[in-house]
Design a protein around this motif. Sequence first.
Motif, PDB file in Angstrom:
ATOM      1  N   ILE A 113       3.226  -6.143  -8.853  1.00 24.83           N
ATOM      2  CA  ILE A 113       2.034  -5.819  -8.062  1.00 24.83           C
ATOM      3  C   ILE A 113       2.307  -4.604  -7.196  1.00 24.83           C
ATOM      4  CG2 ILE A 113       0.556  -6.625  -6.180  1.00 24.83           C
ATOM      5  CD1 ILE A 113       0.679  -9.411  -7.393  1.00 24.83           C
ATOM      6  N   ALA A 114       3.490  -4.547  -6.588  1.00 21.50           N
ATOM      7  CA  ALA A 114       3.845  -3.403  -5.745  1.00 21.50           C
ATOM      8  C   ALA A 114       3.855  -2.112  -6.556  1.00 21.50           C
ATOM      9  CB  ALA A 114       5.210  -3.633  -5.097  1.00 21.50           C
ATOM     10  N   ALA A 115       4.420  -2.154  -7.761  1.00 24.18           N
ATOM     11  CA  ALA A 115       4.475  -0.954  -8.594  1.00 24.18           C
ATOM     12  C   ALA A 115       3.079  -0.515  -9.030  1.00 24.18           C
ATOM     13  CB  ALA A 115       5.349  -1.214  -9.824  1.00 24.18           C
ATOM     14  N   TRP A 116       2.224  -1.469  -9.348  1.00 21.84           N
ATOM     15  CA  TRP A 116       0.857  -1.153  -9.781  1.00 21.84           C
ATOM     16  C   TRP A 116       0.067  -0.503  -8.649  1.00 21.84           C
ATOM     17  CZ3 TRP A 116      -4.044  -3.956  -9.038  1.00 21.84           C
ATOM     18  CH2 TRP A 116      -5.038  -3.562  -9.948  1.00 21.84           C
ATOM     19  N   VAL A 117       0.133  -1.095  -7.472  1.00 17.55           N
ATOM     20  CA  VAL A 117      -0.579  -0.536  -6.318  1.00 17.55           C
ATOM     21  C   VAL A 117       0.020   0.812  -5.932  1.00 17.55           C
ATOM     22  CG1 VAL A 117      -1.142  -0.904  -3.884  1.00 17.55           C
ATOM     23  CG2 VAL A 117      -1.265  -2.810  -5.486  1.00 17.55           C
ATOM     24  N   ALA A 118       1.348   0.920  -5.988  1.00 17.76           N
ATOM     25  CA  ALA A 118       2.005   2.182  -5.656  1.00 17.76           C
ATOM     26  C   ALA A 118       1.570   3.305  -6.585  1.00 17.76           C
ATOM     27  CB  ALA A 118       3.523   2.020  -5.709  1.00 17.76           C
ATOM     28  N   GLY A 119       1.367   2.984  -7.860  1.00 18.00           N
ATOM     29  CA  GLY A 119       0.894   3.995  -8.799  1.00 18.00           C
ATOM     30  C   GLY A 119      -0.468   4.540  -8.403  1.00 18.00           C
ATOM     31  N   PHE A 120      -1.377   3.644  -8.014  1.00 18.83           N
ATOM     32  CA  PHE A 120      -2.684   4.085  -7.534  1.00 18.83           C
ATOM     33  C   PHE A 120      -2.548   4.992  -6.326  1.00 18.83           C
ATOM     34  CE2 PHE A 120      -4.796   0.380  -9.638  1.00 18.83           C
ATOM     35  CZ  PHE A 120      -5.748   1.115 -10.311  1.00 18.83           C
ATOM     36  N   ALA A 121      -1.816   4.486  -5.323  1.00 18.25           N
ATOM     37  CA  ALA A 121      -1.692   5.230  -4.065  1.00 18.25           C
ATOM     38  C   ALA A 121      -1.017   6.574  -4.289  1.00 18.25           C
ATOM     39  CB  ALA A 121      -0.902   4.393  -3.059  1.00 18.25           C
ATOM     40  N   SER A 169       3.257  -7.432  -0.868  1.00 16.38           N
ATOM     41  CA  SER A 169       3.571  -6.531  -1.990  1.00 16.38           C
ATOM     42  C   SER A 169       2.519  -5.436  -2.119  1.00 16.38           C
ATOM     43  CB  SER A 169       3.664  -7.324  -3.289  1.00 16.38           C
ATOM     44  OG  SER A 169       4.730  -8.253  -3.243  1.00 16.38           O
ATOM     45  N   THR A 170       1.257  -5.804  -1.906  1.00 22.32           N
ATOM     46  CA  THR A 170       0.192  -4.801  -1.950  1.00 22.32           C
ATOM     47  C   THR A 170       0.360  -3.785  -0.830  1.00 22.32           C
ATOM     48  OG1 THR A 170      -1.359  -6.358  -2.956  1.00 22.32           O
ATOM     49  CG2 THR A 170      -2.308  -4.452  -1.831  1.00 22.32           C
ATOM     50  N   ALA A 171       0.648  -4.294   0.375  1.00 21.98           N
ATOM     51  CA  ALA A 171       0.833  -3.381   1.523  1.00 21.98           C
ATOM     52  C   ALA A 171       2.013  -2.441   1.284  1.00 21.98           C
ATOM     53  CB  ALA A 171       1.051  -4.200   2.792  1.00 21.98           C
ATOM     54  N   TRP A 172       3.113  -2.989   0.763  1.00 21.29           N
ATOM     55  CA  TRP A 172       4.269  -2.137   0.499  1.00 21.29           C
ATOM     56  C   TRP A 172       3.967  -1.116  -0.599  1.00 21.29           C
ATOM     57  CZ3 TRP A 172       8.149   0.603   1.486  1.00 21.29           C
ATOM     58  CH2 TRP A 172       9.031   1.031   0.494  1.00 21.29           C
ATOM     59  N   GLY A 173       3.240  -1.525  -1.615  1.00 21.79           N
ATOM     60  CA  GLY A 173       2.870  -0.593  -2.668  1.00 21.79           C
ATOM     61  C   GLY A 173       2.040   0.561  -2.142  1.00 21.79           C
ATOM     62  N   LEU A 174       1.100   0.267  -1.246  1.00 21.54           N
ATOM     63  CA  LEU A 174       0.280   1.324  -0.640  1.00 21.54           C
ATOM     64  C   LEU A 174       1.137   2.294   0.160  1.00 21.54           C
ATOM     65  CD1 LEU A 174      -2.799  -0.765   0.568  1.00 21.54           C
ATOM     66  CD2 LEU A 174      -2.774   0.946  -1.262  1.00 21.54           C
ATOM     67  N   VAL A 175       2.085   1.747   0.914  1.00 19.61           N
ATOM     68  CA  VAL A 175       2.962   2.607   1.737  1.00 19.61           C
ATOM     69  C   VAL A 175       3.873   3.448   0.843  1.00 19.61           C
ATOM     70  CG1 VAL A 175       4.866   2.595   3.393  1.00 19.61           C
ATOM     71  CG2 VAL A 175       2.906   1.081   3.739  1.00 19.61           C
ATOM     72  N   ALA A 176       4.539   2.800  -0.110  1.00 21.46           N
ATOM     73  CA  ALA A 176       5.489   3.514  -0.968  1.00 21.46           C
ATOM     74  C   ALA A 176       4.796   4.584  -1.792  1.00 21.46           C
ATOM     75  CB  ALA A 176       6.213   2.528  -1.883  1.00 21.46           C
ATOM     76  N   GLY A 177       3.678   4.237  -2.416  1.00 18.42           N
ATOM     77  CA  GLY A 177       2.973   5.200  -3.248  1.00 18.42           C
ATOM     78  C   GLY A 177       2.323   6.302  -2.443  1.00 18.42           C
ATOM     79  N   GLY A 178       1.670   5.933  -1.339  1.00 16.97           N
ATOM     80  CA  GLY A 178       1.014   6.940  -0.513  1.00 16.97           C
ATOM     81  C   GLY A 178       2.001   7.905   0.104  1.00 16.97           C
ATOM     82  N   LEU A 179       3.086   7.371   0.665  1.00 14.67           N
ATOM     83  CA  LEU A 179       4.098   8.234   1.273  1.00 14.67           C
ATOM     84  C   LEU A 179       4.795   9.082   0.216  1.00 14.67           C
ATOM     85  CD1 LEU A 179       5.693   9.088   3.763  1.00 14.67           C
ATOM     86  CD2 LEU A 179       7.244   7.146   3.353  1.00 14.67           C
TER      87      LEU A 179
END
Length: 449
Positions: free
Chosen positions: A250-258, A197-207
Amino acid sequence: MSGSVWAGAAVAVVTAGYALFSRRLATTVVSAPMVFTGCGIAIGPIGLGLLDLKHDAGPVLTLVEAALTLVLFTDAMSVRRRDLRLGGFLPGRLLGIGLPLTIGAGWLLAWPLLPGLTLWELALLGAVLAPTDAALGKTAVSDRRVPPLVRGGLNVESGLNDGMALPFFVLFLAALPGTMASEEGAAGVFWRALVLSTAWGLVAGGLGGWLLRWSRARGWISGDWQQTFVLAVAVGSYAVAVAFDGSGFIAAWVAGFAFGVSVRRSGPAKASADSAKASADASAKTPAEPPAAVDDSAGLAGHLADLLASLSFLVFGAVLLGPTLDDLDWRIIVYAVLSLTVVRMLPVVLSLAGTGLALPTVAYIGWFGPRGLASVVFGLLLVEEHVPGLQLLGRVIAVTVALSILLHGMSAVVLAKRYGTWYRKAADRRPLREDLPGDGEAGHSFTAR
């Protein structure tokens, strides 16, 4: 007409009524969570009976999960790295030291007061009641008389600690026998809910942030659709994680950062130049956009998060707090009071030891740790997970959040004024550690809820 139609009508009336008086109420001790929670009790099982968790569980859970998803994304998106650098010792200590100590204190204190709960149920309670919600005492973090360091520290803490409490909540849930999460085991939950979920959040938010910046630079995206794009990234990061049995929160939280880091990566100077060039290139093809429509790309997601958060407090009053009022126990009340005082304030004192902050500042920070939306959502997720000790856990969570809504909401205006007066007089006499800059108070959507 069905009960759900009447419930929808009641929710619409409450929302419209509060909107009509919102500016006037903002100058009083009556907060939005107070109004919506009280109205929730009125339309719940002990009132008009229009909203009941037994019959409306699906829509209720969808509403509160959507609210927390958007709040997690927009709060994380708005946090800048300089928020942690300028006077960053405050949020860093509150989150890195204070939060784990708060979870541990809540866990240990519940042991003698709440017999009948297992070790992991007690741990879950500590994690559920650890996150803070600045919206419940927003004057405390918006009053300009309070030094920027304190306002910024409390804002950043509130924006991040709900996401940081999520791994504890997920792992404790997986360790508890009898829940759906336990069927996969702690190792499986760790892999899917935390790592993937963390990895996906980084990808989704960063991209997502890179694509928005790329489209902005070419002048291809309108201001209105920028806001829709941000909302789509938030929802998509959550939905895909859930589809693969991960943690959407968790994915949404990490995606927000990224997303926030990616959008700001070009830097202010370059972003301004790109924006000016794109505007010049596109001026002959498209009408000019208001600057605010371009700059405030999170506006739609933020406003929707605010609305859903308010409605979540209405649901909380109806389905959690209302039924709890019929079956109160002194142990529950004592634990709720201690949760808002000892469990919050002692970890704050320990985490801020050696910082040089004055005692009134430490007391102010320690008191304003309201329990709000994250605790409500986590509590309702326990219903979905069929936690064995749900009845007692739900009552404790309901009473603690209700006391927080009342006490923190009523004290915010008075204590902000008194603390601000003390700070002004003390700063005139001698240099204070509180005089350090703190930029975390600006730009966070949760300060408006």
